[in-house]
Design an enzyme around this catalytic site. Structure first.
Site, PDB file in Angstrom:
ATOM      1  N   THR A 129       9.098 -70.694 -67.953  1.00 40.27           N
ATOM      2  CA  THR A 129       9.349 -70.492 -66.453  1.00 40.27           C
ATOM      3  C   THR A 129       8.188 -69.952 -65.663  1.00 40.27           C
ATOM      4  O   THR A 129       7.632 -69.057 -66.277  1.00 40.27           O
ATOM      5  CB  THR A 129      10.549 -69.952 -66.338  1.00 40.27           C
ATOM      6  OG1 THR A 129      10.862 -70.015 -64.925  1.00 40.27           O
ATOM      7  CG2 THR A 129      11.047 -68.819 -66.876  1.00 40.27           C
ATOM      8  N   ASP A 130       8.146 -70.472 -64.506  1.00 43.48           N
ATOM      9  CA  ASP A 130       7.324 -69.587 -63.482  1.00 43.48           C
ATOM     10  C   ASP A 130       7.824 -68.217 -63.159  1.00 43.48           C
ATOM     11  O   ASP A 130       6.909 -67.254 -62.724  1.00 43.48           O
ATOM     12  CB  ASP A 130       6.885 -70.445 -62.343  1.00 43.48           C
ATOM     13  CG  ASP A 130       7.857 -70.678 -61.626  1.00 43.48           C
ATOM     14  OD1 ASP A 130       9.191 -70.418 -61.861  1.00 43.48           O
ATOM     15  OD2 ASP A 130       7.701 -71.447 -60.433  1.00 43.48           O
ATOM     16  N   GLU A 131       9.025 -68.018 -63.475  1.00 45.17           N
ATOM     17  CA  GLU A 131       9.705 -66.839 -63.187  1.00 45.17           C
ATOM     18  C   GLU A 131       9.248 -65.676 -63.783  1.00 45.17           C
ATOM     19  O   GLU A 131       9.452 -64.570 -63.422  1.00 45.17           O
ATOM     20  CB  GLU A 131      11.223 -66.915 -63.255  1.00 45.17           C
ATOM     21  CG  GLU A 131      11.700 -68.233 -62.407  1.00 45.17           C
ATOM     22  CD  GLU A 131      13.246 -67.999 -62.150  1.00 45.17           C
ATOM     23  OE1 GLU A 131      14.034 -67.043 -62.250  1.00 45.17           O
ATOM     24  OE2 GLU A 131      13.968 -68.896 -62.047  1.00 45.17           O
ATOM     25  N   TYR A 155      17.122 -62.824 -66.610  1.00 46.75           N
ATOM     26  CA  TYR A 155      16.742 -64.327 -67.202  1.00 46.75           C
ATOM     27  C   TYR A 155      15.319 -64.191 -67.351  1.00 46.75           C
ATOM     28  O   TYR A 155      14.957 -64.621 -68.416  1.00 46.75           O
ATOM     29  CB  TYR A 155      17.299 -65.367 -66.191  1.00 46.75           C
ATOM     30  CG  TYR A 155      16.337 -66.630 -66.505  1.00 46.75           C
ATOM     31  CD1 TYR A 155      16.670 -67.297 -67.551  1.00 46.75           C
ATOM     32  CD2 TYR A 155      15.451 -67.107 -65.528  1.00 46.75           C
ATOM     33  CE1 TYR A 155      15.935 -68.491 -67.730  1.00 46.75           C
ATOM     34  CE2 TYR A 155      14.878 -68.409 -65.711  1.00 46.75           C
ATOM     35  CZ  TYR A 155      15.209 -69.000 -66.653  1.00 46.75           C
ATOM     36  OH  TYR A 155      14.447 -70.409 -67.163  1.00 46.75           O
ATOM     37  N   LYS A 159      12.810 -64.562 -70.810  1.00 50.77           N
ATOM     38  CA  LYS A 159      11.985 -65.774 -71.023  1.00 50.77           C
ATOM     39  C   LYS A 159      10.563 -64.875 -71.091  1.00 50.77           C
ATOM     40  O   LYS A 159       9.635 -65.506 -72.268  1.00 50.77           O
ATOM     41  CB  LYS A 159      12.001 -66.673 -69.855  1.00 50.77           C
ATOM     42  CG  LYS A 159      13.388 -67.740 -69.662  1.00 50.77           C
ATOM     43  CD  LYS A 159      13.522 -68.442 -70.812  1.00 50.77           C
ATOM     44  CE  LYS A 159      12.752 -69.474 -70.817  1.00 50.77           C
ATOM     45  NZ  LYS A 159      13.036 -70.540 -71.974  1.00 50.77           N
ATOM     46  N   ASN A 185      12.965 -77.289 -61.949  1.00 51.65           N
ATOM     47  CA  ASN A 185      13.151 -78.890 -61.893  1.00 51.65           C
ATOM     48  C   ASN A 185      14.344 -79.405 -61.289  1.00 51.65           C
ATOM     49  O   ASN A 185      15.394 -78.695 -61.072  1.00 51.65           O
ATOM     50  CB  ASN A 185      13.561 -79.130 -63.490  1.00 51.65           C
ATOM     51  CG  ASN A 185      12.333 -78.930 -64.256  1.00 51.65           C
ATOM     52  OD1 ASN A 185      12.012 -79.692 -65.351  1.00 51.65           O
ATOM     53  ND2 ASN A 185      11.630 -77.773 -64.269  1.00 51.65           N
TER      54      ASN A 185
HETATM   55  P1  NAD Z   1      20.301 -76.020 -69.485  1.00 54.01           P
HETATM   56  O1  NAD Z   1      20.952 -74.738 -69.149  1.00 54.01           O
HETATM   57  O2  NAD Z   1      20.911 -77.222 -68.623  1.00 54.01           O
HETATM   58  O3  NAD Z   1      20.398 -76.247 -70.899  1.00 54.01           O
HETATM   59  C1  NAD Z   1      20.459 -75.379 -71.939  1.00 54.01           C
HETATM   60  C2  NAD Z   1      20.749 -76.051 -73.392  1.00 54.01           C
HETATM   61  O4  NAD Z   1      20.553 -75.010 -74.293  1.00 54.01           O
HETATM   62  C3  NAD Z   1      22.422 -76.420 -73.234  1.00 54.01           C
HETATM   63  O5  NAD Z   1      22.525 -77.553 -73.792  1.00 54.01           O
HETATM   64  C4  NAD Z   1      22.985 -75.440 -74.071  1.00 54.01           C
HETATM   65  O6  NAD Z   1      24.154 -76.005 -74.720  1.00 54.01           O
HETATM   66  C5  NAD Z   1      21.744 -75.148 -75.048  1.00 54.01           C
HETATM   67  N1  NAD Z   1      22.080 -73.833 -75.612  1.00 54.01           N
HETATM   68  C6  NAD Z   1      22.115 -72.797 -74.941  1.00 54.01           C
HETATM   69  N2  NAD Z   1      22.115 -71.682 -75.945  1.00 54.01           N
HETATM   70  C7  NAD Z   1      22.168 -72.090 -77.121  1.00 54.01           C
HETATM   71  C8  NAD Z   1      22.045 -71.581 -78.565  1.00 54.01           C
HETATM   72  N3  NAD Z   1      21.896 -70.549 -78.679  1.00 54.01           N
HETATM   73  N4  NAD Z   1      21.795 -72.421 -79.545  1.00 54.01           N
HETATM   74  C9  NAD Z   1      21.756 -73.722 -79.284  1.00 54.01           C
HETATM   75  N5  NAD Z   1      21.699 -74.330 -78.153  1.00 54.01           N
HETATM   76  C10 NAD Z   1      21.996 -73.522 -77.034  1.00 54.01           C
HETATM   77  O7  NAD Z   1      18.849 -75.490 -69.136  1.00 54.01           O
HETATM   78  P2  NAD Z   1      17.698 -76.467 -68.750  1.00 54.01           P
HETATM   79  O8  NAD Z   1      17.741 -76.451 -67.074  1.00 54.01           O
HETATM   80  O9  NAD Z   1      17.663 -77.742 -69.059  1.00 54.01           O
HETATM   81  O10 NAD Z   1      16.420 -75.430 -69.157  1.00 54.01           O
HETATM   82  C11 NAD Z   1      15.839 -75.712 -70.322  1.00 54.01           C
HETATM   83  C12 NAD Z   1      14.712 -74.794 -70.695  1.00 54.01           C
HETATM   84  O11 NAD Z   1      13.592 -75.022 -69.444  1.00 54.01           O
HETATM   85  C13 NAD Z   1      15.098 -73.347 -70.671  1.00 54.01           C
HETATM   86  O12 NAD Z   1      14.256 -72.828 -71.628  1.00 54.01           O
HETATM   87  C14 NAD Z   1      14.593 -72.853 -69.193  1.00 54.01           C
HETATM   88  O13 NAD Z   1      14.433 -71.464 -69.648  1.00 54.01           O
HETATM   89  C15 NAD Z   1      13.504 -73.602 -68.940  1.00 54.01           C
HETATM   90  N6  NAD Z   1      13.173 -73.681 -67.568  1.00 54.01           N
HETATM   91  C16 NAD Z   1      14.281 -74.262 -66.670  1.00 54.01           C
HETATM   92  C17 NAD Z   1      13.995 -74.616 -65.303  1.00 54.01           C
HETATM   93  C18 NAD Z   1      14.975 -75.304 -64.503  1.00 54.01           C
HETATM   94  O14 NAD Z   1      14.541 -75.637 -63.159  1.00 54.01           O
HETATM   95  N7  NAD Z   1      16.085 -75.877 -64.947  1.00 54.01           N
HETATM   96  C19 NAD Z   1      12.650 -74.148 -65.057  1.00 54.01           C
HETATM   97  C20 NAD Z   1      11.907 -73.619 -65.860  1.00 54.01           C
HETATM   98  C21 NAD Z   1      11.888 -73.264 -66.981  1.00 54.01           C
END
Ligand code: NAD
Length: 349
Positions: A129-131, A155, A159, A185
């Site tokens: 993430t950009d965070e 968080y 990351k 996203n």
């Molecule tokens: P989300 O919370 O929607 O999904 C996370 C998934 O991971 C879920 O399906 C959950 O069941 C699974 N999970 C959690 N802990 C687990 C474990 N211990 N073992 C197996 N599975 C596990 O998250 P997202 O928004 O889809 O984000 C996906 C990735 O992208 C993350 O790494 C997040 O840090 C990164 N990200 C997200 C955003 C955003 O805007 N959503 C922005 C930047 C980066």
């Protein structure tokens, strides 16, 4: 043909990636490893016939090793994480467990099978993430891949730690890794605790729209399908050991996003038959405006003021460029939520 392991593939971005990859690489086999936490949802994977969901934890190194061996996996795309900043403030432990220890577990398994084992060609792509870069002032240049890390929330710190581990496994052990750091996203299948679905669903039920602080915290908005294209570009053209920023080219204050949601929700009531009957509590169903629900609340603790992403490297090295216009992407996203109540209704408590 390739065999992929997609961690967190029942979550928002991972699920969209599974559908995207299946459509663009129909010969590939996908194993989804997901613990189905509150954020994971089997129904997100409906229709993804080339994907096999294994319910399990990324911290289970033995399970991961077995999947890598038995399914001849050559690519890991690592999404699994605890992903909601507010939850990391009320309970950081799960973030340390999954984001740091979980990533280490995957790296250990990949090293054992891919490096110590048969030495097969491989790639470990880590989604970050950009965070991790901290907060920008209004006039600061956008984050680039060389911006020093300065994570501010539990968080972001978790990351950042995982990013460092991924980097270290490349430098120390020679694991072929790439990392992408993306902005906020949005799109279909996002759990309704995140800003866009949260505010839409509150507006539909006539509930107050709680805006942190003055609403002027700025984020870059990336349509999830553009993100999937960016990850695909990293996998196909990224250089092992490198990191790439992936942005959406839509830097906006939260207030502007919330007002756009309100405007578009109201417009949907004028354009779609039957919405008034389905959502009688919405202001637009009674001739009012969703904006009337705006309520300013105490700011999130340690709320970063501005994130902005410079994706020059991904553009020049990978040929990546976002294609989605924010207004149109938002319109399609809101329509998806209006059409898919069966997906989000069970998630509301
Ligand atoms: P989300 O919370 O929607 O999904 C996370 C998934 O991971 C879920 O399906 C959950 O069941 C699974 N999970 C959690 N802990 C687990 C474990 N211990 N073992 C197996 N599975 C596990 O998250 P997202 O928004 O889809 O984000 C996906 C990735 O992208 C993350 O790494 C997040 O840090 C990164 N990200 C997200 C955003 C955003 O805007 N959503 C922005 C930047 C980066």
């Amino acid at each position: 043909m390739a065999n992929l392991l997609v961690t967190g593939g029942a979550g928002f971005i991972g699920g969209n990636f599974v559908h995207y990859w299946s459509a663009h690489h129909p010969g590939d086999e996908i194993t989804v490893l997901d613990a189905l936490t509150y954020a994971g949802n089997r129904s997100t994977l409906a229709g993804a016939t080339r994907a096999d969901l294994v319910v399990g934890d990324i911290r289970d190194t033995e399970l991961v090793e077995r999947l890598l061996r038995e399914r001849n996996i050559t690519t890991i795309v690592h999404f699994a994480a605890e992903s909601h900043v507010d939850r990391s403030i009320t309970g950081p432990d799960a973030f340390i467990e999954t984001n740091i220890l979980g990533t280490n577990s995957l790296l250990k398994a990949a090293r054992a099978v891919w490096l110590a084992g048969d030495g097969r060609e491989h790639r470990f792509h880590h989604i970050s993430t950009d965070e991790v870069f901290g907060s920008l002032e209004e006039d600061d240049p956008a984050f680039s891949e060389t911006t020093p890390y300065a994570p501010n929330s539990p968080y972001a710190a978790s990351k950042a730690s995982s990013d460092h581990l991924v980097r270290a496994y490349h430098h120390t052990f020679g694991l072929e890794v790439t990392t992408s750091n993306c902005s906020n996203n949005y799109g279909p299948h996002q759990y309704p605790e995140k800003l866009i679905p949260l505010f839409l669903l509150k507006a539909l039920s006539g509930k107050p729209l709680p805006i942190y602080g003055d609403g002027m915290n700025v984020r870059d908005w990336l349509h999830v399908e553009d993100h999937c294209r960016g990850i695909e570009a990293c996998l196909e053209r990224g250089k092992p050991g490198e990191t790439y920023n992936i942005g959406g080219g839509a830097e906006l204050p939260n207030l502007a996003v919330i007002e756009a949601i309100c405007r578009q929700a109201d417009r949907a009531f004028a354009e779609i038959d039957g919405l008034t009957d389905r959502y009688p509590q919405a202001p637009a169903a009674k001739g009012g405006k969703s904006e009337s629900l705006k309520t300013f609340v105490t700011d999130r603790a340690g709320h970063d003021r501005r994130y902005a992403i410079d994706e020059t490297k991904a553009r020049s090295k990978l040929g990546y460029a976002p294609t989605r216009n924010f207004d149109e992407g938002l319109r399609q996203t809101l329509r998806w939520y209006l059409d898919n109540k069966h997906w989000w209704r069970p998630l509301l408590r």
